[in-house]
Design a protein around this motif. Structure first.
Motif, PDB file in Angstrom:
ATOM      1  N   LEU A 164      -6.216   9.481 -12.001  1.00  9.38           N
ATOM      2  CA  LEU A 164      -6.782  10.760 -11.572  1.00  9.38           C
ATOM      3  C   LEU A 164      -7.846  10.545 -10.498  1.00  9.38           C
ATOM      4  CD1 LEU A 164      -6.987  13.820 -11.911  1.00  9.38           C
ATOM      5  CD2 LEU A 164      -8.653  13.431 -13.742  1.00  9.38           C
ATOM      6  N   ALA A 165      -8.701   9.539 -10.675  1.00  9.35           N
ATOM      7  CA  ALA A 165      -9.743   9.249  -9.691  1.00  9.35           C
ATOM      8  C   ALA A 165      -9.131   8.798  -8.361  1.00  9.35           C
ATOM      9  CB  ALA A 165     -10.685   8.171 -10.229  1.00  9.35           C
ATOM     10  N   ARG A 166      -8.093   7.983  -8.432  1.00 10.76           N
ATOM     11  CA  ARG A 166      -7.433   7.523  -7.201  1.00 10.76           C
ATOM     12  C   ARG A 166      -6.758   8.690  -6.472  1.00 10.76           C
ATOM     13  NH1 ARG A 166      -4.353   2.053  -9.452  1.00 10.76           N
ATOM     14  NH2 ARG A 166      -6.125   1.257 -10.663  1.00 10.76           N
ATOM     15  N   GLN A 167      -6.125   9.562  -7.243  1.00  8.18           N
ATOM     16  CA  GLN A 167      -5.490  10.725  -6.631  1.00  8.18           C
ATOM     17  C   GLN A 167      -6.531  11.585  -5.912  1.00  8.18           C
ATOM     18  OE1 GLN A 167      -2.287  12.627  -7.256  1.00  8.18           O
ATOM     19  NE2 GLN A 167      -1.161  11.029  -8.307  1.00  8.18           N
ATOM     20  N   GLN A 168      -7.699  11.712  -6.497  1.00  9.01           N
ATOM     21  CA  GLN A 168      -8.748  12.512  -5.868  1.00  9.01           C
ATOM     22  C   GLN A 168      -9.168  11.904  -4.531  1.00  9.01           C
ATOM     23  OE1 GLN A 168     -10.177  15.582  -7.329  1.00  9.01           O
ATOM     24  NE2 GLN A 168     -10.461  15.626  -5.104  1.00  9.01           N
ATOM     25  N   VAL A 169      -9.304  10.578  -4.487  1.00 14.18           N
ATOM     26  CA  VAL A 169      -9.650   9.898  -3.231  1.00 14.18           C
ATOM     27  C   VAL A 169      -8.585  10.174  -2.179  1.00 14.18           C
ATOM     28  CG1 VAL A 169      -9.933   7.644  -2.125  1.00 14.18           C
ATOM     29  CG2 VAL A 169     -11.006   8.085  -4.345  1.00 14.18           C
ATOM     30  N   MET A 170      -7.307  10.018  -2.562  1.00 13.06           N
ATOM     31  CA  MET A 170      -6.216  10.243  -1.620  1.00 13.06           C
ATOM     32  C   MET A 170      -6.175  11.692  -1.151  1.00 13.06           C
ATOM     33  SD  MET A 170      -4.456   7.513  -0.952  1.00 13.06           S
ATOM     34  CE  MET A 170      -2.924   8.258  -0.401  1.00 13.06           C
ATOM     35  N   GLY A 196     -10.266   0.781  -6.166  1.00 11.74           N
ATOM     36  CA  GLY A 196     -11.581   0.379  -5.669  1.00 11.74           C
ATOM     37  C   GLY A 196     -11.736   0.507  -4.170  1.00 11.74           C
ATOM     38  N   ARG A 197     -12.391  -0.495  -3.588  1.00 17.39           N
ATOM     39  CA  ARG A 197     -12.653  -0.471  -2.148  1.00 17.39           C
ATOM     40  C   ARG A 197     -11.368  -0.537  -1.328  1.00 17.39           C
ATOM     41  NH1 ARG A 197     -17.862  -4.609  -1.507  1.00 17.39           N
ATOM     42  NH2 ARG A 197     -19.360  -3.346  -2.736  1.00 17.39           N
ATOM     43  N   THR A 198     -10.383  -1.246  -1.861  1.00 22.60           N
ATOM     44  CA  THR A 198      -9.110  -1.342  -1.142  1.00 22.60           C
ATOM     45  C   THR A 198      -8.464   0.028  -1.003  1.00 22.60           C
ATOM     46  OG1 THR A 198      -8.771  -3.572  -2.009  1.00 22.60           O
ATOM     47  CG2 THR A 198      -6.851  -2.450  -1.083  1.00 22.60           C
ATOM     48  N   LEU A 199      -8.503   0.816  -2.076  1.00 21.75           N
ATOM     49  CA  LEU A 199      -7.955   2.169  -2.012  1.00 21.75           C
ATOM     50  C   LEU A 199      -8.687   2.995  -0.973  1.00 21.75           C
ATOM     51  CD1 LEU A 199      -6.234   4.532  -3.121  1.00 21.75           C
ATOM     52  CD2 LEU A 199      -8.064   4.940  -4.767  1.00 21.75           C
ATOM     53  N   THR A 200     -10.003   2.917  -0.969  1.00 20.43           N
ATOM     54  CA  THR A 200     -10.792   3.706  -0.014  1.00 20.43           C
ATOM     55  C   THR A 200     -10.473   3.319   1.423  1.00 20.43           C
ATOM     56  OG1 THR A 200     -12.579   3.916  -1.635  1.00 20.43           O
ATOM     57  CG2 THR A 200     -13.120   4.364   0.667  1.00 20.43           C
ATOM     58  N   SER A 201     -10.469   2.007   1.691  1.00 21.08           N
ATOM     59  CA  SER A 201     -10.235   1.557   3.069  1.00 21.08           C
ATOM     60  C   SER A 201      -8.816   1.868   3.526  1.00 21.08           C
ATOM     61  CB  SER A 201     -10.508   0.048   3.184  1.00 21.08           C
ATOM     62  OG  SER A 201      -9.631  -0.695   2.357  1.00 21.08           O
ATOM     63  N   GLU A 202      -7.832   1.684   2.651  1.00 18.74           N
ATOM     64  CA  GLU A 202      -6.449   1.965   3.030  1.00 18.74           C
ATOM     65  C   GLU A 202      -6.206   3.464   3.188  1.00 18.74           C
ATOM     66  OE1 GLU A 202      -3.589  -0.966   3.295  1.00 18.74           O
ATOM     67  OE2 GLU A 202      -5.539  -0.813   4.284  1.00 18.74           O
ATOM     68  N   ALA A 223       0.817  -1.202   0.000  1.00 21.13           N
ATOM     69  CA  ALA A 223       0.000   0.000   0.000  1.00 21.13           C
ATOM     70  C   ALA A 223       0.855   1.258   0.000  1.00 21.13           C
ATOM     71  CB  ALA A 223      -0.928  -0.008   1.216  1.00 21.13           C
ATOM     72  N   PHE A 224       0.622   2.128  -0.985  1.00 23.26           N
ATOM     73  CA  PHE A 224       1.242   3.445  -1.128  1.00 23.26           C
ATOM     74  C   PHE A 224       2.721   3.389  -1.491  1.00 23.26           C
ATOM     75  CE2 PHE A 224      -2.156   3.846   2.154  1.00 23.26           C
ATOM     76  CZ  PHE A 224      -3.110   4.385   1.314  1.00 23.26           C
ATOM     77  N   MET A 225       3.188   2.226  -1.996  1.00 25.41           N
ATOM     78  CA  MET A 225       4.557   2.121  -2.476  1.00 25.41           C
ATOM     79  C   MET A 225       4.763   3.088  -3.635  1.00 25.41           C
ATOM     80  SD  MET A 225       7.508   0.645  -2.337  1.00 25.41           S
ATOM     81  CE  MET A 225       8.938   0.847  -3.381  1.00 25.41           C
ATOM     82  N   PRO A 226       5.703   4.062  -3.513  1.00 25.77           N
ATOM     83  CA  PRO A 226       5.907   5.029  -4.591  1.00 25.77           C
ATOM     84  C   PRO A 226       6.571   4.393  -5.817  1.00 25.77           C
ATOM     85  CG  PRO A 226       6.809   5.823  -2.492  1.00 25.77           C
ATOM     86  CD  PRO A 226       6.524   4.371  -2.337  1.00 25.77           C
ATOM     87  N   GLY A 227       6.282   4.963  -6.985  1.00 31.20           N
ATOM     88  CA  GLY A 227       6.991   4.585  -8.204  1.00 31.20           C
ATOM     89  C   GLY A 227       6.526   3.336  -8.904  1.00 31.20           C
ATOM     90  N   ILE A 228       5.440   2.714  -8.441  1.00 33.70           N
ATOM     91  CA  ILE A 228       4.954   1.478  -9.056  1.00 33.70           C
ATOM     92  C   ILE A 228       3.616   1.749  -9.738  1.00 33.70           C
ATOM     93  CG2 ILE A 228       4.344  -0.929  -8.709  1.00 33.70           C
ATOM     94  CD1 ILE A 228       7.227  -0.359  -8.071  1.00 33.70           C
ATOM     95  N   PRO A 229       3.496   1.496 -11.048  1.00 33.59           N
ATOM     96  CA  PRO A 229       2.212   1.691 -11.732  1.00 33.59           C
ATOM     97  C   PRO A 229       1.262   0.541 -11.430  1.00 33.59           C
ATOM     98  CG  PRO A 229       3.810   0.798 -13.262  1.00 33.59           C
ATOM     99  CD  PRO A 229       4.549   1.030 -11.965  1.00 33.59           C
ATOM    100  N   ASP A 230       0.077   0.607 -11.981  1.00 28.49           N
ATOM    101  CA  ASP A 230      -0.899  -0.471 -11.804  1.00 28.49           C
ATOM    102  C   ASP A 230      -0.521  -1.620 -12.727  1.00 28.49           C
ATOM    103  OD1 ASP A 230      -3.075  -2.190 -11.714  1.00 28.49           O
ATOM    104  OD2 ASP A 230      -4.513  -0.569 -11.442  1.00 28.49           O
TER     105      ASP A 230
END
Length: 429
Positions: free
Chosen positions: A333-339, A410-416, A78-85
């Motif tokens: 972009l959507a994930r960045q907005q959540v964060m 998804g939900r994992t991003l939100t919960s983390e 979770a939140f490891m920098p520099g790694i794409p999807d």
């Protein structure tokens, strides 16, 4: 042990003096370092063992690099920098293209390459025009084993031991380590988005200035061409190397690169667009340097991986990379907005980089916050981040965390993200 900045204040010594003392203590076995995590005194029972004759003695430059921020032993989480999807990448299509070039009639693809696979160089030329509006000739492009290989090639070809190299603070640690490894004198100039660079006076000429691309890493904000041009006008570097570390699909406006210039070079990689294990990138060099750079690369590194290059050429030519990136950048972009929405709520957070199409973001704390302690505590909760202060100049007091969003969705991003917000709230209060 406390952070170097804290020790300097407590002991009343300069950072260089402390670094030398720490290096001696490390060589003599009194302390031990964890990559990017901190420094500890060695257990008394292991001191004698560490000092036994015959133990490996590293060079001074290797020791210096290993005491600075480096590649983490953990490359996922979770939140490891520099790694794409890498979970959504169209691997089936990639395997199909790879199989299509791995046939008996393509036996020549098993040999060395000279500067790179021609069709891939042409595909990269067209790619740079489509996405960056950058123009260059095909023969200006050299295929490299990733961005680090391109930077190292430039450092070997264009700098000598002791040459002065300018970088921005905060800096990309990977490039700083490469320049340190070749014996260059790295100087960090603090950059603030609002006011520009904090320049220093020096009579020593600047051999090379290094910048990340149109998107600053690690601050994760748009760069300023005007600021960089002003700095280059004042410092007059012989060469200017730009690193498209985090390609965000923006146009070339913030880039200084000019394919017709004799001093501008550009390095880029497909690792952040596709998957890190690909290790293929490119260097765009002035016409007058291309031949020497190609020959130097063949002498020092050797060249190959033509099968990978052929598959990537088809992936580009058939529009697969464009389609993939258009889809995934909307996700980023959507994930960045959540964060952003979660982190901006944390008391003690003074700034969060605005949502964008990149895979990293930066959260900043007040300068007095020990971001290394914060990162160590987060690691205990299996949240992997990088302290911002580790890549800042001595006179740059910024504190914060560099985070990635490629491994979560998804939900994992939100919960983390919620979990990260709660932990940071507790640690900062």
């Amino acid at each position: 042990m406390p952070a170097h900045r804290t020790l300097c204040g407590q002991l009343g010594v300069a950072r260089d003096t402390l670094a030398q003392a720490m290096r001696h203590l490390l060589e003599e076995g009194y302390i031990i370092t964890g990559q990017g995590q901190g420094t500890w005194t060695r257990r008394p029972g292991t001191l004698r063992q560490a000092s036994l004759p015959g133990m490996a003695q590293l060079s001074a430059r290797a020791t210096e690099i290993l005491q600075t921020p480096s590649a983490s032993a953990i490359q996922s989480g979770a939140f490891m920098p520099g790694i794409p999807d890498i979970t959504q990448f169209p691997m089936a299509k990639w395997r199909e293209l790879y199989a299509s070039v791995t046939v008996p009639r393509n036996a020549l693809l098993l040999s060395y390459s000279g500067g790179g696979y021609g069709p891939l160089k042409r595909a990269i030329r067209d790619f740079l025009w489509r996405w960056r509006r950058l123009t260059c000739d095909t023969d200006q492009i050299i295929i490299t084993d990733g961005t680090h290989n391109g930077i190292e090639l430039c450092a070997l070809a264009l700098t000598d031991v002791g040459d002065r190299i300018l970088m921005e603070s905060p800096c990309y640690w990977g490039a700083r380590n490469i320049f340190t490894a070749v014996g260059a004198k790295v100087e960090l100039l603090t950059w603030y988005p609002e006011t520009g660079h904090v320049q220093r006076s020096s009579t020593q000429p600047v051999q090379l200035a290094y910048f990340t691309g149109s998107h600053h890493y690690p601050l994760s904000i748009k760069t300023s061409r005007a600021h960089r041009q002003s700095m280059c006008d004042a410092m007059q570097p012989r060469y200017i190397l730009e690193d498209d570390y985090e390609f965000t699909g923006e146009d070339s406006a913030p880039l200084m690169f000019d394919g017709r210039s004799s001093q501008h070079l550009l390095v880029g990689s497909f690792s952040k667009l596709m998957f890190p294990g690909l290790r293929l990138g490119y260097l765009v060099a002035p016409h007058g340097l291309v031949d020497a750079l190609n020959r130097l690369r063949s002498e020092v590194f050797r060249e190959g991986r033509l099968l990978d290059q052929a598959a990537l050429a088809q992936f580009l030519a058939e529009g697969e990379l464009d389609a993939w990136y258009r889809r995934i950048q909307r996700e980023y972009l959507a994930r960045q907005q959540v964060m952003h929405d979660q982190l901006i709520q944390v008391p003690g957070v003074i700034d969060v980089s605005p949502p964008c199409h990149s895979i990293s973001l930066c959260v900043q704390f007040s300068p007095e916050v020990d971001d290394r302690r914060i990162a160590r505590n987060l690691l205990q909760s299996h949240l992997i981040t990088r302290p911002l202060s580790l890549v800042c100049a001595e006179d740059d007091p910024r504190s914060g965390l560099i985070l990635g969003i490629g491994m979560l969705s998804g939900r994992t991003l939100t919960s983390e993200s919620v979990r990260l917000r709660h932990i940071l709230t507790r640690l900062l209060n």
